[in-house]
Design an enzyme around this catalytic site. Sequence first.
Site, short mmCIF file in Angstrom:
data_model
loop_
_atom_site.label_atom_id
_atom_site.label_comp_id
_atom_site.label_asym_id
_atom_site.label_seq_id
_atom_site.Cartn_x
_atom_site.Cartn_y
_atom_site.Cartn_z
N GLY A 72 26.52 4.49 49.15
CA GLY A 72 27.89 5.00 49.05
C GLY A 72 28.89 3.86 49.03
CB SER A 73 32.54 3.91 49.48
OG SER A 73 32.88 4.69 48.37
CB THR A 74 29.03 0.82 52.95
OG1 THR A 74 27.88 1.47 52.42
CG2 THR A 74 29.58 1.65 54.10
#
Length: 733
Positions: free
Chosen positions: A313-315
């Site tokens: 995901g956005s990490t």
Amino acid sequence: MKKRPSMNIGAAILFGIFGLLFFVLMVRFVTIQVTGEAEGKVLASQAAKKYIKSHILEAHRGTIFDGKGEVIAEDTSAYTLVAVLNPSITSDPKKPKHVTDPRKTAKALAPYLDLKESEIYERLNQDGKYQVEFGSAGRDLSHQMMLEIKEENIPGITFRKEAKRFYPNGSFAPHLIGFAQKTTGDNGDSKTVGKMGVEASFDDVLSGKDGSVEYKSDVWGYLLPNADEHVTAPQDGDDIYLTIDKKIQTFLEEAMNEVQKKYKPKKMFAIVSDPKTGKILAMSQRPTFHPDSRDGLLDNWTNIIVEDTYEPGSTMKSFSLAAAVNEGKFNPNELYESGKFYVENVPNPIRDHNGGEGWGTISYLEGVQRSSNVAFANLLDKIGYKKYEDYLHEFGFGKATDVGLPNEASGSILYHYPIEKYTTIFGQGTTVTPLQMIQAESAIANNGEMMKPYVISKIVDPNSKKVIKETKPEVAGKPISKETAEKTREYLETTVSSENGTGTRFAIEGYRVGGKSGSGQIPDPETGQYMRGKENYLFSFMGMAPIEDPELIVYVGVQQPELEPSEIGSDPVSAIFRPVMQNSLKYLNIKPQEKVSLKKLTLPDTKEMSIDEAKKALKASGALPVVVGNGSEVVKQLPQAGSDILQGERVVIKTDGDTTLPNMEGWSVRDVFKVANLAGLKINMVGNGYAVSQNIQPGVPVEKEEPLVVNFSTPEEQVQQDEDENTGEPPLN
């Protein structure tokens, strides 16, 4: 006289027979004397079996310590209950050494064993048995229980002392440490063997080498007087010191226990690391188990931090941002059109997580703060496909970290087709492990030097205390420069400190925290499609503090928690991240600042300026101008001139013409209030989060005191409404 000849013949025959028998006997005697064998068996070995007794002297298994010498796993004494049934061992009937009354003995033992009295009696009432044991119910008895049973003075009951592996902290990083237990080999000998984690991967180091003792005995097995003993001393196993800090690990376990009770997620993991060295200071997961009893082990054998892969995901955007900064392609004040991004020959666009509506024309810094997929798709065009792929490898993705634990996964970089390249830059498709993420994040936290993670600090000889092997910090790569790392940390801090940031829930009073949240999608094992629904994500946050010189990285992932309607995925993640980070910083004596200073700007006075002049002046100061009205000259502004604002914050200017409103979709409550205040409108807010609709259309003139109704929604709620429209891109935030 007539009989004498026949008598002589008979005597001669008898003499011959006895002579032959004597000859055979002598040959047999000499043969045995010379060869030492009878009927194909070596007599010495047969005698040795009967009269020479041999016992294993078990080596002491090495102790596992934390980084500061606190015991994590050690050998302790345990006892096995034995009942002697054979009466031949008793020499004095007044002092019997065997079980004389099975019924009475069963009744006396029942309170101490996890067996029914009838089951104990059945074991004791067996003819022909020399002695019996009681299975698992009679093994691993504590010293205290052994003493209590001895006080019963039960004839024929004795104990066999053994070493048992003991884990004094209970369920404490068990998937990392593992467990060891007794196993019986083909020869009947029992040995303590590591079954998983450090206990298994370093079993040869911990187990040492058993010794033995031999002595001559009588037929009963007792040592003969003046008999020689032959002793081979055991070699004890080496001690292992982990990098784990018991105190920080305790902070982590307690926080995860609370979240487990409240949110009941399917899975959780968390890691705390020192970015300057690569030391793993704490790591845990749920489901977990107790290493002594193994309760819960069947729920999950796998160390998911090491062995599992997932879409982050956005990490992942932390490293994409660092790559863009390092290439000189990231201008925080440059504007772009958010909402949707079209990949050539792909009909469905990449969308921002608010259903593709976006937030209008915003700066790239605001795009980072809002976790805009479109911002990062544009950045990939600036960086270039090949160059970004090089960064993925330089950050260590696609290969194992070689942390030294069994079955480490390597993940997979999905980077073949154009759409895969765009989704990879914002964390979809490509799979990683938590250890890879921790390793890559260390490059940002440690001024460009990426540190290899490790969990074994040193191996020590328990007798001489000599250090046999010591792990030194190792630089795994230098994917970015020191200047890039510093800038990237500053940008990541704004995702926590800015009102537009998706990481505001991870702020810690007194400390500057920087990081990135994420909502990674989960493939449905039955359909192969991504799962849908508010809760069906791996919610995560990877952050560091203090941002000016990070001492700790904390990475937390919570999969499919049970959320209340008013809650979002960041709530359970922050319930782990914040207390662990804050308590650990204080424990390490990293004092909080009295007042955290954020990068602020001082606003110019735009009153009586033309609209173009005012917008130019505000942009030059780092602010984002928003015009209310259709006039040509500024009559008022909010915030007022001289105010301190954060870089990229909206400044609303009112003109001298008719009052008109801008499109406020995606705005924060604070920015909407600025507009309502300047326009003199009565505002009515519905919901929480960011604006999604307004009753007064943009560009339409309004009157003072007119009601303004604005509906707000959280990013997660917006994703829920837009599930069917999306092309499968995750609501990465």
